[in-house]
Enzyme design. Structure first.
Site, mmCIF file in Angstrom:
data_model
loop_
_atom_site.group_PDB
_atom_site.id
_atom_site.type_symbol
_atom_site.label_atom_id
_atom_site.label_comp_id
_atom_site.label_asym_id
_atom_site.label_seq_id
_atom_site.Cartn_x
_atom_site.Cartn_y
_atom_site.Cartn_z
ATOM 1 N N THR A 97 0.862 -1.183 0.000
ATOM 2 C CA THR A 97 0.000 0.000 0.000
ATOM 3 C C THR A 97 0.896 1.230 0.000
ATOM 4 O O THR A 97 1.582 1.513 0.980
ATOM 5 C CB THR A 97 -0.921 0.015 1.236
ATOM 6 O OG1 THR A 97 -1.769 -1.130 1.186
ATOM 7 C CG2 THR A 97 -1.785 1.270 1.246
ATOM 8 N N LYS A 172 -7.546 1.049 -2.853
ATOM 9 C CA LYS A 172 -7.123 0.691 -1.492
ATOM 10 C C LYS A 172 -7.356 1.852 -0.543
ATOM 11 O O LYS A 172 -7.718 1.653 0.628
ATOM 12 C CB LYS A 172 -5.652 0.279 -1.477
ATOM 13 C CG LYS A 172 -5.108 -0.104 -0.095
ATOM 14 C CD LYS A 172 -5.850 -1.292 0.516
ATOM 15 C CE LYS A 172 -5.369 -1.616 1.929
ATOM 16 N NZ LYS A 172 -4.029 -2.233 1.956
#
Length: 290
Positions: A97, A172
């Site tokens: 991420t 995300k």
């Protein structure tokens, strides 16, 4: 079966790489702390490399799951980076991420090296990685995604391409924004039940079957009530992710008032010494407040 490299063997990457080796792929691993790579090879087989470049040489696919933007750059770029070792036409799949900005930067750098780059951040936590039940949201060229999909399906329950480079990371961010609000709402509900003299477990048994039900409620309420916060996704990492969300919101003009507030609540948790507590520790913050 494919020849693969996996860079980063943390609580997520280690199990993911293990699933690939178990599925019959030829996996070479790299980890910044070499002892983790040694332990992984002892447990799963495969091979280890001293640098990302060495791991990536002759690999059809290179998967990465590291910490942040700088960590990702360090395993991709430079003379010892994966891009320097990858063959023309190979695919780099990033499960970290990170910001959409670094994703697009590395997408361009990969193209210059004649390799493909797919941003593929994951959701599902350590349990999802261990049980091969991750949700994967992807960005990048459709052809590269389709080639990498059979590899990612080994450890996912759902994997989708959302759009061009950066779209996976943007998705995300949506995931983390939603989780932040959900965990705070669940924490407040359990805190309220406690202050009202109610049995929190009985309360959740009822409300989880209605509109209030969620994955967070089903999987975290018992450990929250048991004051157990040493599992799952750490507060330090959540603050890193929410920082990315808030910075990107400034760039796009999105308004995230609840996310900004919950980010400060997580800052309070860090001040309590809970940086490594999992994200459900928002409940502990409320309980500590009285």
């Amino acid at each position: 079966m494919a020849k693969l490299a996996f860079l980063g063997l943390g609580v997520m990457g280690g199990p993911m790489a293990g699933h690939l080796q178990k599925a019959g792929h030829d996996v070479t691993v790299y980890n910044r702390t070499a002892s983790k790579a040694e332990d992984w090879v002892a447990a799963h087989g495969g091979a280890m490399a001293k640098t990302p470049r060495e791991a990536a040489e002759s690999a059809d696919f290179v998967m990465a799951c590291v910490g942040n933007d700088d960590d990702l750059r360090s395993v991709c770029l430079g003379p010892d980076g994966a891009f320097a070792g990858m063959a023309s036409g190979a695919v780099f799949v990033d499960h970290t991420t990170v910001s959409a900005a670094v994703t697009r930067e590395l997408y361009a750098a990969a193209n210059d090296s004649q390799v493909s780059f797919v941003d593929a951040p994951i959701s599902g936590g350590q349990a999802g990685a261990e049980n091969a039940a991750l949700s994967i949201m992807c960005g990048g060229d459709a052809g590269a995604y389709e080639r990498a999909l059979p590899i990612m399906e080994v450890y996912s329950k759902i994997c989708r391409r959302i759009g061009d480079s950066g779209a996976g990371q943007m998705t995300k961010m949506c995931n983390q924004i939603a989780i932040a609000g959900l965990v705070q709402g669940l924490s407040e509900a359990l805190h309220f039940a406690d202050k009202a003299g109610l049995d929190g477990r009985a309360v959740v048994e009822v409300i989880s079957q209605g509109a209030a039900g969620s994955w967070q409620m089903n999987n975290r309420y018992e450990t929250m009530l048991d004051d157990h916060f040493d599992h799952g996704f750490a507060t330090d990492w959540m603050r890193k992710d929410l920082g990315i969300c808030l910075s990107t919101a400034d760039e796009t003009g999105a308004s995230l008032p609840v996310t900004a507030l919950v980010d400060q609540f997580y800052k309070d948790v860090q001040k309590m010494g809970g940086g490594r507590w999992d994200t459900s520790s928002l409940f502990k913050r409320l309980q500590a407040s009285g």
